[in-house]
Design a protein around this motif. Structure first.
Motif, PDB file in Angstrom:
ATOM      1  N   THR A   1      -4.434 -57.370  35.348  1.00 21.31           N
ATOM      2  CA  THR A   1      -3.513 -56.810  34.352  1.00 21.31           C
ATOM      3  C   THR A   1      -2.119 -56.647  34.959  1.00 21.31           C
ATOM      4  O   THR A   1      -1.982 -56.460  36.166  1.00 21.31           O
ATOM      5  CB  THR A   1      -3.990 -55.422  33.858  1.00 21.31           C
ATOM      6  OG1 THR A   1      -4.110 -54.560  34.984  1.00 21.31           O
ATOM      7  CG2 THR A   1      -5.310 -55.498  33.123  1.00 21.31           C
TER       8      THR A   1
ATOM      9  N   ASP B   1      -4.747 -59.178  30.673  1.00 17.01           N
ATOM     10  CA  ASP B   1      -3.918 -58.697  29.575  1.00 17.01           C
ATOM     11  C   ASP B   1      -2.780 -59.706  29.386  1.00 17.01           C
ATOM     12  O   ASP B   1      -2.592 -60.627  30.185  1.00 17.01           O
ATOM     13  CB  ASP B   1      -3.424 -57.256  29.797  1.00 17.01           C
ATOM     14  CG  ASP B   1      -2.420 -57.130  30.933  1.00 17.01           C
ATOM     15  OD1 ASP B   1      -2.124 -58.137  31.603  1.00 17.01           O
ATOM     16  OD2 ASP B   1      -1.932 -56.009  31.162  1.00 17.01           O
TER      17      ASP B   1
ATOM     18  N   THR C   1      -7.152 -52.016  39.120  1.00 11.63           N
ATOM     19  CA  THR C   1      -7.433 -52.649  37.827  1.00 11.63           C
ATOM     20  C   THR C   1      -8.769 -52.228  37.203  1.00 11.63           C
ATOM     21  O   THR C   1      -8.830 -52.014  35.999  1.00 11.63           O
ATOM     22  CB  THR C   1      -7.367 -54.187  37.972  1.00 11.63           C
ATOM     23  OG1 THR C   1      -6.240 -54.511  38.780  1.00 11.63           O
ATOM     24  CG2 THR C   1      -7.242 -54.865  36.635  1.00 11.63           C
TER      25      THR C   1
ATOM     26  N   ASP D   1     -10.088 -48.363  34.762  1.00  8.41           N
ATOM     27  CA  ASP D   1     -10.288 -48.124  33.323  1.00  8.41           C
ATOM     28  C   ASP D   1     -11.710 -48.524  32.915  1.00  8.41           C
ATOM     29  O   ASP D   1     -12.381 -47.802  32.165  1.00  8.41           O
ATOM     30  CB  ASP D   1      -9.267 -48.930  32.511  1.00  8.41           C
ATOM     31  CG  ASP D   1      -9.384 -48.657  31.025  1.00  8.41           C
ATOM     32  OD1 ASP D   1      -8.919 -47.588  30.586  1.00  8.41           O
ATOM     33  OD2 ASP D   1      -9.979 -49.491  30.306  1.00  8.41           O
TER      34      ASP D   1
ATOM     35  N   LEU E   1     -10.720 -59.494  36.892  1.00 11.90           N
ATOM     36  CA  LEU E   1      -9.911 -58.649  36.001  1.00 11.90           C
ATOM     37  C   LEU E   1      -8.474 -58.604  36.524  1.00 11.90           C
ATOM     38  O   LEU E   1      -8.256 -58.271  37.693  1.00 11.90           O
ATOM     39  CB  LEU E   1     -10.450 -57.220  35.978  1.00 11.90           C
ATOM     40  CG  LEU E   1     -11.934 -57.016  35.650  1.00 11.90           C
ATOM     41  CD1 LEU E   1     -12.241 -55.516  35.539  1.00 11.90           C
ATOM     42  CD2 LEU E   1     -12.304 -57.728  34.358  1.00 11.90           C
TER      43      LEU E   1
ATOM     44  N   ILE F   1     -10.133 -55.133  27.316  1.00 11.61           N
ATOM     45  CA  ILE F   1     -10.764 -55.845  28.445  1.00 11.61           C
ATOM     46  C   ILE F   1     -12.024 -55.076  28.841  1.00 11.61           C
ATOM     47  O   ILE F   1     -13.108 -55.646  28.980  1.00 11.61           O
ATOM     48  CB  ILE F   1      -9.818 -55.932  29.673  1.00 11.61           C
ATOM     49  CG1 ILE F   1      -8.556 -56.718  29.333  1.00 11.61           C
ATOM     50  CG2 ILE F   1     -10.553 -56.532  30.860  1.00 11.61           C
ATOM     51  CD1 ILE F   1      -7.588 -56.883  30.494  1.00 11.61           C
ATOM     52  N   SER F   2     -11.886 -53.770  28.999  1.00 13.59           N
ATOM     53  CA  SER F   2     -13.036 -52.963  29.445  1.00 13.59           C
ATOM     54  C   SER F   2     -14.173 -53.053  28.442  1.00 13.59           C
ATOM     55  O   SER F   2     -15.336 -53.229  28.825  1.00 13.59           O
ATOM     56  CB  SER F   2     -12.616 -51.500  29.622  1.00 13.59           C
ATOM     57  OG  SER F   2     -11.581 -51.415  30.570  1.00 13.59           O
TER      58      SER F   2
ATOM     59  N   HIS G   1      -4.717 -55.208  25.112  1.00 16.58           N
ATOM     60  CA  HIS G   1      -4.724 -53.924  25.820  1.00 16.58           C
ATOM     61  C   HIS G   1      -5.859 -53.870  26.830  1.00 16.58           C
ATOM     62  O   HIS G   1      -6.911 -54.466  26.624  1.00 16.58           O
ATOM     63  CB  HIS G   1      -4.913 -52.761  24.831  1.00 16.58           C
ATOM     64  CG  HIS G   1      -3.845 -52.727  23.794  1.00 16.58           C
ATOM     65  ND1 HIS G   1      -2.557 -52.381  24.085  1.00 16.58           N
ATOM     66  CD2 HIS G   1      -3.884 -53.024  22.483  1.00 16.58           C
ATOM     67  CE1 HIS G   1      -1.832 -52.465  22.978  1.00 16.58           C
ATOM     68  NE2 HIS G   1      -2.608 -52.864  21.997  1.00 16.58           N
ATOM     69  N   GLN G   2      -5.625 -53.081  27.883  1.00 20.88           N
ATOM     70  CA  GLN G   2      -6.631 -52.930  28.941  1.00 20.88           C
ATOM     71  C   GLN G   2      -7.966 -52.407  28.380  1.00 20.88           C
ATOM     72  O   GLN G   2      -9.036 -52.829  28.816  1.00 20.88           O
ATOM     73  CB  GLN G   2      -6.109 -51.958  30.002  1.00 20.88           C
ATOM     74  CG  GLN G   2      -7.124 -51.673  31.080  1.00 20.88           C
ATOM     75  CD  GLN G   2      -6.539 -51.723  32.471  1.00 20.88           C
ATOM     76  OE1 GLN G   2      -5.360 -51.448  32.663  1.00 20.88           O
ATOM     77  NE2 GLN G   2      -7.353 -52.072  33.442  1.00 20.88           N
ATOM     78  N   ASN G   3      -7.909 -51.496  27.408  1.00 21.53           N
ATOM     79  CA  ASN G   3      -9.174 -50.965  26.887  1.00 21.53           C
ATOM     80  C   ASN G   3     -10.020 -52.041  26.213  1.00 21.53           C
ATOM     81  O   ASN G   3     -11.252 -51.996  26.239  1.00 21.53           O
ATOM     82  CB  ASN G   3      -8.932 -49.778  25.951  1.00 21.53           C
ATOM     83  CG  ASN G   3      -8.150 -50.175  24.729  1.00 21.53           C
ATOM     84  OD1 ASN G   3      -7.236 -50.989  24.815  1.00 21.53           O
ATOM     85  ND2 ASN G   3      -8.494 -49.619  23.584  1.00 21.53           N
TER      86      ASN G   3
END
Ligand code: 6PG
Length: 251
Positions: free
Chosen positions: A205, A241, A52, A55, A203, A21-22, A17-19
């Motif tokens: 996604t 992702d 991208t 987030d 980054l 990655i953050s 999930h993107q979160n």
């Protein structure tokens, strides 16, 4: 993290999930910034526009990690030649998602000054800002501690587009990009500046980024600007992702 791969000297980290990655970038940012501040008292980071990293910026503005904003200097990797209030302004996006919500001193924020008469005049003014902030002498390049970059579906990164003559510029710190290469004229850090950074995150996604990633990693298409990015000293990490990674041979 779902899995990790090696790509030459770079690392590829794939997340569900993107979160995630953050959160991974924030933990790494925290570590790199503390090291940089321990070494020289300041941390220099360059941030990109695009969708991208939004987030990441929103999470950074809300994170429980105690990031050392007082010692952090934020620069932009690139910018459209539009006023700060324009919907396409990277600075506006960064201000709204991050900079207005963290205790960073105003003088530590370095927008690309798009109020100049031409994109080239803005690029020259930003070079002067870099020279002063990094205390550069002639022919020296700034060493960013961290750059957050994206990659376009055509393989561009920052505002360095495929085939652009700016890719051959080995002298400038900042360049202007004419209208025919993009919707707005743009101003961008040059390839040598990007390649002098200590640490770089790409980054990516979404499935639309899968073909370009495959070109960069599996087909080793060296003509793409993103393929020309190398980190000589520190780490180059692709944080993806699962959808972006789907066409990679190791996935
Ligand atoms: C920008 C950029 C640009 C961006 C890529 C990817 O300001 O647009 O710095 O290089 O990172 O175009 O954009 P997305 O994140 O929107 O896919």
């Amino acid at each position: 993290m779902d899995h990790k791969m090696k790509f030459g000297r770079s690392k590829v980290c794939v997340f569900d999930h993107q979160n995630e990655i953050s959160d991974f970038v924030i933990r790494t940012w925290d570590r790199i910034s503390r090291r940089a501040i321990g070494r020289k008292g300041l941390f220099f980071v360059g941030l990109s526009g695009g969708k991208t990293p939004v987030d990441l910026y929103l999470r950074l503005s809300n994170t429980k990690e105690t990031l050392l904003w007082e010692k952090t200097h934020v620069f932009l990797v690139d910018e459209r030649f539009v006023p700060f209030e324009h919907p396409d302004s990277n600075y506006r996006m960064l201000k709204e998602t991050l900079l207005d919500h963290v205790p960073i001193p105003r003088e530590n924020i370095h927008p690309i000054p798009t109020g100049r008469s031409t994109p080239q005049a803005s690029a020259t003014a930003y070079e002067e800002d870099l020279e002063k902030s990094f205390g550069l002498s002639e022919n020296q390049f700034p060493e960013f501690d961290l750059l957050i970059l994206g990659i376009g579906e055509d393989g561009h990164t920052a505002s360095l587009f495929p085939g652009s003559p700016v890719l051959n510029d080995r002298m400038s710190l900042v360049a202007s990009i004419p209208l025919n290469e993009a919707k707005h004229s743009r101003i961008t850090l040059t390839l040598p500046v990007i390649n002098h950074a200590r640490h770089i995150f790409f980054l990516l996604t979404g499935k639309d980024k899968a073909p370009v990633l495959r070109k960069i990693m599996d087909e080793r298409d060296g003509s793409l600007p993103a393929s020309m990015v190398h980190c000589k000293k520190g780490s180059l990490i692709f944080a993806l992702d699962r959808e972006a990674s789907i066409l990679l041979s190791g996935s």
